[in-house]
Design a protein around this motif. Structure first.
Motif, PDB file in Angstrom:
ATOM      1  N   UNK A 209       2.325  -1.639  -7.913  1.00 13.31           N
ATOM      2  CA  UNK A 209       3.597  -1.436  -7.214  1.00 13.31           C
ATOM      3  C   UNK A 209       4.393  -2.733  -7.221  1.00 13.31           C
ATOM      4  N   UNK A 210       5.559  -2.773  -7.855  1.00 14.97           N
ATOM      5  CA  UNK A 210       6.334  -4.021  -7.934  1.00 14.97           C
ATOM      6  C   UNK A 210       7.055  -4.327  -6.632  1.00 14.97           C
TER       7      UNK A 210
ATOM      8  N   UNK B  64      12.485   7.730  -8.891  1.00 11.17           N
ATOM      9  CA  UNK B  64      11.254   7.968  -8.153  1.00 11.17           C
ATOM     10  C   UNK B  64      10.021   7.845  -9.025  1.00 11.17           C
ATOM     11  N   UNK B  65      10.116   8.225 -10.289  1.00 15.39           N
ATOM     12  CA  UNK B  65       8.915   8.365 -11.116  1.00 15.39           C
ATOM     13  C   UNK B  65       8.583   7.158 -11.990  1.00 15.39           C
ATOM     14  N   UNK B  66       9.553   6.308 -12.297  1.00 15.35           N
ATOM     15  CA  UNK B  66       9.325   5.270 -13.295  1.00 15.35           C
ATOM     16  C   UNK B  66       8.274   4.247 -12.883  1.00 15.35           C
TER      17      UNK B  66
ATOM     18  N   UNK C  13       2.939   7.031  -4.552  1.00 17.62           N
ATOM     19  CA  UNK C  13       2.614   7.262  -5.955  1.00 17.62           C
ATOM     20  C   UNK C  13       1.695   8.452  -6.172  1.00 17.62           C
ATOM     21  N   UNK C  14       0.825   8.765  -5.193  1.00 17.99           N
ATOM     22  CA  UNK C  14      -0.018   9.955  -5.324  1.00 17.99           C
ATOM     23  C   UNK C  14       0.828  11.210  -5.466  1.00 17.99           C
TER      24      UNK C  14
ATOM     25  N   UNK D 259       0.812  -1.216   0.000  1.00 16.88           N
ATOM     26  CA  UNK D 259       0.000   0.000   0.000  1.00 16.88           C
ATOM     27  C   UNK D 259       0.844   1.265   0.000  1.00 16.88           C
ATOM     28  N   UNK D 260       2.043   1.176   0.601  1.00 20.71           N
ATOM     29  CA  UNK D 260       2.866   2.365   0.756  1.00 20.71           C
ATOM     30  C   UNK D 260       3.337   2.907  -0.590  1.00 20.71           C
TER      31      UNK D 260
END
Length: 359
Positions: free
Chosen positions: A281-282, A255-257, A234-235, A228-229
């Motif tokens: 989220x991987x 951070x963005x990929x 990601x927001x 969840x984190x």
């Protein structure tokens, strides 16, 4: 390095208070909560009980914002708690993500956040300040009142504001590469503003899940409990991509990929294990952003973060092993961190002695 505990103010409040008491007894120094009054209970009411039932724990929101409450109300809340229990609060603050968006409002601008941080600190420490064109003062605030203001940030402009103005920096992820990148940005801004870069307190906050071993089964379960984190972070990353573009020199690709597969976000699952909006989220991001594994793995990451200048690691405990994680930190992590700090102090003393013996 201090260790903090971050919880959500879900009812019953008594459970949260008991867990904060348990954390202090285990060696935690700070107790934090989220501050989204639609999603969870009002935190400042709960802080009063936590402070009354602990002896030295420092409490605060991670994070409040400039818009949910007027600034004099926020300042008065902190100042009242400090007057009742001693200076045992920290104002963690940001633009406002869940608190604003779940209510159909927009997060504050950085300019507004800057004004709010100044006003809240001045009022809570007993000084007069202008708020929306009116001079304000809390006449009952006594001498010696103190309120550190720590700002949460990711993007370049927010990091710069943190360095220029805040007393501390809250970074909500525990990836060493990104931690180093962002601490450098904050300290650079502080130096350019004529401040001592070393005077800012650096707090990294992220989920920690202590497993009994490093078996694939144990690690897989921990990852699912903490995935969840990556969605919550990601927001903020999505906002940065919208503002700066997908590949900007101002925001690291590291951070963005990972948000390319992001499909949106439902705040009714915000900050909770099993959030269906975080399937994108991987595992790699969970491992980078969070502390997953047995005590030795926790300590290895904490030592790396401490070497980068991190003063506090705050444990997000929004998973199925809250009390087990508190206890594991109390028995297997915090004592070893303290011993490492003491050894570092002894080493510094020895080096100082050798330096003094030189002709």
């Amino acid at each position: 390095m201090d260790i903090g505990l971050v919880l959500q103010t879900d009812p019953p409040a008594r459970l949260l208070i008991d867990r904060m008491i348990r954390a202090e007894q285990a060696g935690f120094t700070h107790g934090w909560t989220f501050d989204s009054c639609v999603l969870w209970q009002e935190p400042f009411v709960v802080y009063s009980r936590i402070l009354a039932e602990t002896t030295g724990l420092t409490v605060g929101p991670m994070v409040t914002n400039p818009s949910t409450r007027t600034w004099e109300v926020t300042a008065s809340l902190f100042a009242t708690l400090n007057d009742m229990y001693g200076n045992r609060t920290v104002c963690g603050i940001g633009r406002g993500d869940s608190a604003m968006r779940v209510a159909g409002r927009h997060p504050a601008t950085l300019a507004r956040l800057s004004e709010a941080m100044h006003a809240i600190k001045e009022l809570a420490e007993g000084r007069t300040v202008e708020v929306d064109g009116t001079d304000m003062h809390l006449p009952w605030v006594g001498d010696g009142a103190r309120l550190p203001v720590w700002m949460g940030a990711y993007g370049p402009k927010a990091l710069a504001l943190t360095g220029r103005q805040a007393d501390g920096f809250i970074l909500q992820l525990a990836d060493p590469y990104l931690t180093e990148y962002m601490i450098k940005a904050v300290r650079k801004a502080a130096a350019e503003a004529g401040r001592d870069p070393g005077s800012l307190t650096i707090c990294v906050a992220a989920p920690a899940y202590v497993t009994p071993d490093d078996s694939p089964q144990a690690l897989a379960h921990a990852r699912e409990q903490c995935r969840w984190f990556g969605g919550m972070v990601g927001n903020h990353v999505a906002d940065l991509v919208t503002h700066y573009g997908e590949h900007s020199a101002l925001v690291p690709d590291a951070l963005t990929e990972y948000i390319k597969g992001r499909q949106g976000y439902d705040y009714s699952h915000h900050g909770r294990a099993g959030n269906p909006d975080t399937a994108f989220v991987p595992d790699e991001i969970v491992d980078r952003f969070c502390l997953i594994g047995p005590p030795a793995a926790q300590l290895e990451r904490l030592h790396r973060l401490r070497a980068l200048g991190v003063d506090q690691f705050a444990v997000y405990a929004m998973h199925d092993a809250v009390e087990a994680t508190i206890d594991a930190y109390g028995t297997d992590v915090i004592p070893r961190l303290r011993e490492a700090d003491r050894e570092a102090d002894r080493q510094g003393d020895r080096e100082g002695d050798r330096e003094g013996d030189r002709p």
